[in-house]
Design an enzyme around this catalytic site. Structure first.
Site, PDB file in Angstrom:
ATOM      1  N   GLY A 119       8.804   0.118 -17.402  1.00  0.00           N
ATOM      2  CA  GLY A 119       8.691  -1.046 -16.520  1.00  0.00           C
ATOM      3  C   GLY A 119       7.822  -0.780 -15.310  1.00  0.00           C
ATOM      4  O   GLY A 119       6.894  -1.527 -15.001  1.00  0.00           O
ATOM      5  N   ALA A 120       8.126   0.312 -14.604  1.00  0.00           N
ATOM      6  CA  ALA A 120       7.377   0.633 -13.393  1.00  0.00           C
ATOM      7  C   ALA A 120       7.723   2.045 -12.958  1.00  0.00           C
ATOM      8  O   ALA A 120       8.643   2.658 -13.502  1.00  0.00           O
ATOM      9  CB  ALA A 120       7.736  -0.347 -12.283  1.00  0.00           C
TER      10      ALA A 120
ATOM     11  N   ASN B 238       6.149   6.308  -7.847  1.00  0.00           N
ATOM     12  CA  ASN B 238       5.297   7.305  -7.200  1.00  0.00           C
ATOM     13  C   ASN B 238       5.251   7.098  -5.682  1.00  0.00           C
ATOM     14  O   ASN B 238       5.121   5.973  -5.216  1.00  0.00           O
ATOM     15  CB  ASN B 238       3.867   7.192  -7.731  1.00  0.00           C
ATOM     16  CG  ASN B 238       3.836   7.034  -9.227  1.00  0.00           C
ATOM     17  OD1 ASN B 238       4.302   7.894  -9.947  1.00  0.00           O
ATOM     18  ND2 ASN B 238       3.323   5.905  -9.705  1.00  0.00           N
TER      19      ASN B 238
ATOM     20  N   GLU C 152      12.137   0.139  -7.580  1.00  0.00           N
ATOM     21  CA  GLU C 152      11.114   1.157  -7.286  1.00  0.00           C
ATOM     22  C   GLU C 152      11.050   1.430  -5.791  1.00  0.00           C
ATOM     23  O   GLU C 152      10.906   2.573  -5.361  1.00  0.00           O
ATOM     24  CB  GLU C 152       9.739   0.726  -7.811  1.00  0.00           C
ATOM     25  CG  GLU C 152       9.694   0.351  -9.296  1.00  0.00           C
ATOM     26  CD  GLU C 152      10.317   1.364 -10.228  1.00  0.00           C
ATOM     27  OE1 GLU C 152      10.290   2.568  -9.904  1.00  0.00           O
ATOM     28  OE2 GLU C 152      10.846   0.960 -11.290  1.00  0.00           O
TER      29      GLU C 152
END
Ligand code: 0A1
Ligand code: ZN
Length: 879
Positions: A267-268, A271, A304
């Site tokens: 999905g994501a 970082n 995230e």
């Protein structure tokens, strides 16, 4: 067949790293035919390493080594060994600089791990072990370094050059090239490294943090997607505020960037300072994305972002601790989503996922604890158990400690471990230290796999006014684990009187002011609780709000369930009672115990549909019949066609009997032209589309007309897709073909919408879907290299289309096995995920189970099978 068995990695083998890396200096020269990576590591011996390591060992994968220098002097080939997956540099000093130059080919990287190209741009994915595909490095999360990254590329093709941290330098180079240098002040493991180079447009905003710092927020997308960033940007700002308010966490860099890429395995990715997202998890506009996509995007953006603290500032010591960051972060994003929308609906969605898919995983061949103790391929462990069960475990700590002590525990955890790589045990310890509670037995939730089964029985002593509840827990065996110990389970309970109100729960005869809801703590294999001062036998409301990820066995009567549907003070359990009632009715049909559909179910649904004073968001959820996947999960030996047939009969019967109410519900919830994302507006769209689909299910002519009009006039994708889906699953052949063709003509240039078009066809209930799936694979818009396309056709067909996938002749299984083998050569991670429906073969009755097993065996016998697929297939076939 694969000749050598991949190595199994064990938690018990964990050793601290022999060498630490303080600083990493990277220089990327990006070209069309490849990339040269210059890496300079500042290395020193780890004082905590027991013994002396003479050689430095670095991980690598698919790298072409060009040179190795130590403290500025190029080493001869006798000083190091390039073993392919390892670079061993011999006899190194205590402290040194090591320069390694490698050549890689991102343009040929179809695995999408490391550095690769997606629609012409360079991007990276390093979690879990992708950094070793970029350069030789100690690729383990407990090696944390400061990164400085210089990216060089053609200025015209790649005007945007990004990496983690802040941009500290930029300039022109010869031959139309340019460079940008990025510096990340926070030490991080290499799995959080990221690089992007492409021709991207920028959507910008700012956020002022609680301490008054202005953060530059940037979303980078391809120019055609410029108008689809607003929702993600708003979600980001809401997440940043929420994390400050609820967890006291402030953002720490000056820039926060998100980049959307079309080709992405997951999905994501979180970082540091440079999140990379699968386009489908970030881009949205009301015309192109449905409500579910909007909600998913909000949750993933938050997820995230929250990783910046739970994952990046405090990271995992090793990959066995993956749930440390994932379970906690899913718990955090669930809290955020609940606060942004309807908490009850969010809980229903999470519990549904747990009970349908995670319980199945926990009972299947890949079953593993929240903290596994071994793996072959870590990519296979990004599972529902690590993420969703991991979040439930954190949620139970929250329930046991209460919100204040939980917050104290999370503050202590972040403060104590900031900048460190730690374990799930460190997390639990912080919770214990902050609260003074002993979570010793609770830790078993991390160590034991399998879903506890609670068997609940009761009796009522009318003379003494005592209601007795006995609860027994049992945890089934799982691969490598038998005779498990009882776990510490928070069991939220209510008791309803005949007037529908919650009764006081007196655990002692003279207890005054007893609460009407209690969280009982189960720690033994058997407990008996007595509730005093009751004048009538109550109806129990068990495990309210799904207070623990457990199965509950209690002999509710249908009358009791209908009573709970109408009266339970806990919204979640009202929904749950409706589900249990529907399951009971469907199961009776499957067994042949009952001839027709119980009238009481019809009447219960009639009241739901016709009482607009009820919470419509809850009603929208209650109207969804238990899914086929859930019915499979509940079965001992699942007959796929019988399950599909019985559920379809119930749907037919409800739609026939409630035609008037459905039409009225459809009209009452008409589109007012605005597109809002409030729980009320989402519920209205859900209700009208459910009504429509039920009516088309029974071939209602009037509803077909309504669907065509809705399809044409819809102002948003939720309604357009709702109408299209209803038509696709109806008997109106001409109308459905016309709508499908029109849809493709309108949206063929938008990949996210084309994915939805593929999915609605792959999920089609029409006979002959498998042939149609083969046609879709040959469609010009299908792309084997794009994981979203593969998932939207093959993944949806095998994972969500029970009746069409489970054909008695096994054709669906053979088809899936062929596609898995084909994909394994280009993208093993995707192949390993796709094979999963076949691994459930033990769950299915004959002829299904045996044929699934055969298909699995054909995958096992493939030449050169990847480690990823090998692990799943072998574990699934093991006796
Ligand atoms: N950490 C990410 C998930 C993720 C995991 C692995 C990936 O590549 C194999 C990519 C993303 C998250 O939890 O969102
Ligand atoms: Zn995550």
């Amino acid at each position: 067949m694969r000749t050598s068995q991949p190595r199994t990695i064990y938690l018990s083998e964990y050793r601290v790293p022999a060498f630490l890396v303080d600083h990493v200096d990277l220089r990327f020269e990006l070209f069309e035919n490849g990339a040269r990576v210059h890496s300079t590591l500042t290395v020193r011996r780890n004082p905590e390493y027991p013994g002396v390591a003479e050689h430095l060992e670095l991980d690598g994968d698919s790298l072409k080594l060009e040179s190795v220098s130590l403290d500025g002097i190029e080493l001869g080939a006798d000083r190091y060994q390039d073993q392919g997956d390892k670079l061993v540099v011999q006899a190194v000093p205590d402290k040194f600089g090591l320069n390694v130059v490698t050549w890689i080919e991102p343009q040929n990287n179809t695995r999408l791990e490391g550095l690769y190209k997606s629609s012409g741009m360079f991007c990276t994915q390093c979690e879990a072990e992708g950094f070793r595909c970029i350069t030789f490095f100690p690729d383990r999360p407990d090696v944390m370094a400061r990164f400085r990254t210089r990216v060089e590329a053609d200025r015209e093709k790649y005007p945007v050059l990004l990496s983690n941290g802040n941009d500290v330098d930029r300039g022109e180079l010869a031959d139309g090239r340019h460079f940008v240098t990025w510096e990340d002040p926070f030490p991080k493991p290499c799995y959080l490294f990221a690089l992007v180079a492409g021709d991207l447009v920028l959507k910008q905003d700012t956020f002022t943090t609680c301490s008054g710092r202005d953060i530059d927020l940037r979303i980078y997308v391809e120019a055609r997607n410029a108008a689809k960033c607003d929702h993600a940007m708003d979600s980001l700002k809401r997440s940043m505020r929420w994390d400050e308010e609820v967890y006291g966490r402030e953002y720490d860099l000056d820039i926060f960037m998100i980049v959307a890429v079309d080709d992405f395995n997951m999905g994501a990715m979180e970082n540091k300072g440079l999140n990379i997202f699968n386009s489908s998890c970030v881009l949205a506009s009301p015309e192109t994305a449905a409500d579910t996509a909007f909600q998913r995007i909000e949750a993933i953006v938050a997820h995230e972002y929250f990783h910046n603290w739970s994952g990046n500032r405090v990271t995992c010591r090793d990959w066995f601790q993956l749930s440390l960051k994932e379970g906690f972060t899913v718990f955090r994003d669930a809290g955020f989503s609940a606060d942004m929308g309807s908490p009850t609906v969010k809980r229903i969605e999470d519990a549904t996922l747990m009970r349908t898919a995670q319980f199945a995983e926990d009972a299947g061949p890949m079953s593993h604890p929240v903290r596994p103790s071994s793996y072959m391929e870590i990519s296979n462990f990004y599972t529902l158990t690590i993420y969703e069960k991991g979040a439930e475990v954190v949620r139970m700590i929250h329930t046991l400690l209460g919100p204040e002590l939980f917050r104290k525990g999370s503050d202590l955890y972040f403060e104590r471990h900031d900048g460190q790589a730690v374990t799930t045990d460190d997390f639990v310890k912080a919770m214990e230290d902050a609260s003074g509670r002993d979570l010793g037995q609770f830790r078993l939730w991390y160590e034991q796999a399998g879903t506890p089964l609670l068997t609940v029985r009761d009796d009522f002593d009318s003379e003494a006014g005592i209601y007795r509840l006995t609860i027994e827990q049992a945890i089934p065996d799982s691969p490598g684990q038998t005779s498990k110990n009882p776990q510490h389970i928070p069991f939220a309970l209510g008791l309803l009187g005949s007037d529908g109100t919650d009764l006081p729960l007196r655990l002692f005869a003279d207890e005054n002011d007893a609460p009407s809801e209690r969280v009982l703590e189960l720690t033994a294999a058997r407990h008996e609780f007595e509730f005093h001062g009751l004048s009538e036998r109550p109806v129990p409301s068990l495990v309210r709000g799904f207070s623990a990820p457990v199965r509950v066995d209690y002999p509710w009567t249908r009358e009791q369930l209908i009573f709970l549907m109408n009266h339970d003070g806990d919204g979640f359990n009202r929904w749950d009672a409706g589900q249990r009632l529907a399951v009971d009715v469907i199961q009776a049909l499957i067994r042949g115990d009952e001839e027709g559909v119980d009238e009481r179910l019809v009447e219960a649904y009639r009241s739901l549909l016709s009482d607009p004073s009820l919470d419509q968001a809850l009603v929208a959820k209650m109207l969804q019949l238990p899914s086929e996947a859930y019915l499979v999960e509940l079965a001992d030996s699942a007959d796929a066609q019988a399950i599909h047939g019985a559920r379809t009969r119930v749907l037919d019967c409800l739609a026939q009997a409630l035609r008037g109410e459905l039409l009225e519900c459809y009209r009452r919830n008409g589109d007012d032209g605005s597109y809002q994302l409030t729980p009320e507006a989402i519920a209205a769209r859900s209700l009208r589309n459910t009504a429509l689909s039920w009516l088309l299910h029974i071939g209602d002519r009037e509803a077909c007309g309504l669907a065509q009009t809705q399809y044409q006039d819809a102002g948003n994708m939720t309604d357009r897709m709702g109408a299209l889906r209803a038509l696709v699953n109806s008997c109106f052949v001409t109308e459905r073909e016309a709508a499908l063709n029109d849809f493709y003509q309108c949206w063929q240039d938008d990949p996210q919408v084309v994915e939805q078009w593929f999915s609605v066809q792959a999920a089609s209930l029409q006979a002959g879907t498998l042939n149609h799936i083969r046609e879709l694979l040959a469609h010009p818009a299908f792309d084997w290299k794009n994981p979203n396309k593969v998932r939207s056709v093959i993944g949806v067909f095998a994972g969500q289309n029970l009746a069409q996938f489970h054909q008695a002749d096994g054709s669906g299984y053979i088809f899936l096995a062929e596609q898995v083998c084909r994909l394994d050569d280009s993208n093993p991670q995707i192949a390993a995920r796709l094979v999963s429906p076949l691994t459930r073969w033990r769950k299915f009755a004959e002829p299904y189970g045996g044929k699934m097993k055969q298909a699995l065996a054909s995958v096992r016998d493939k030449e050169g099978l990847s480690k990823d697929v090998f692990e799943i297939v072998h574990k699934s076939l093991k006796e």
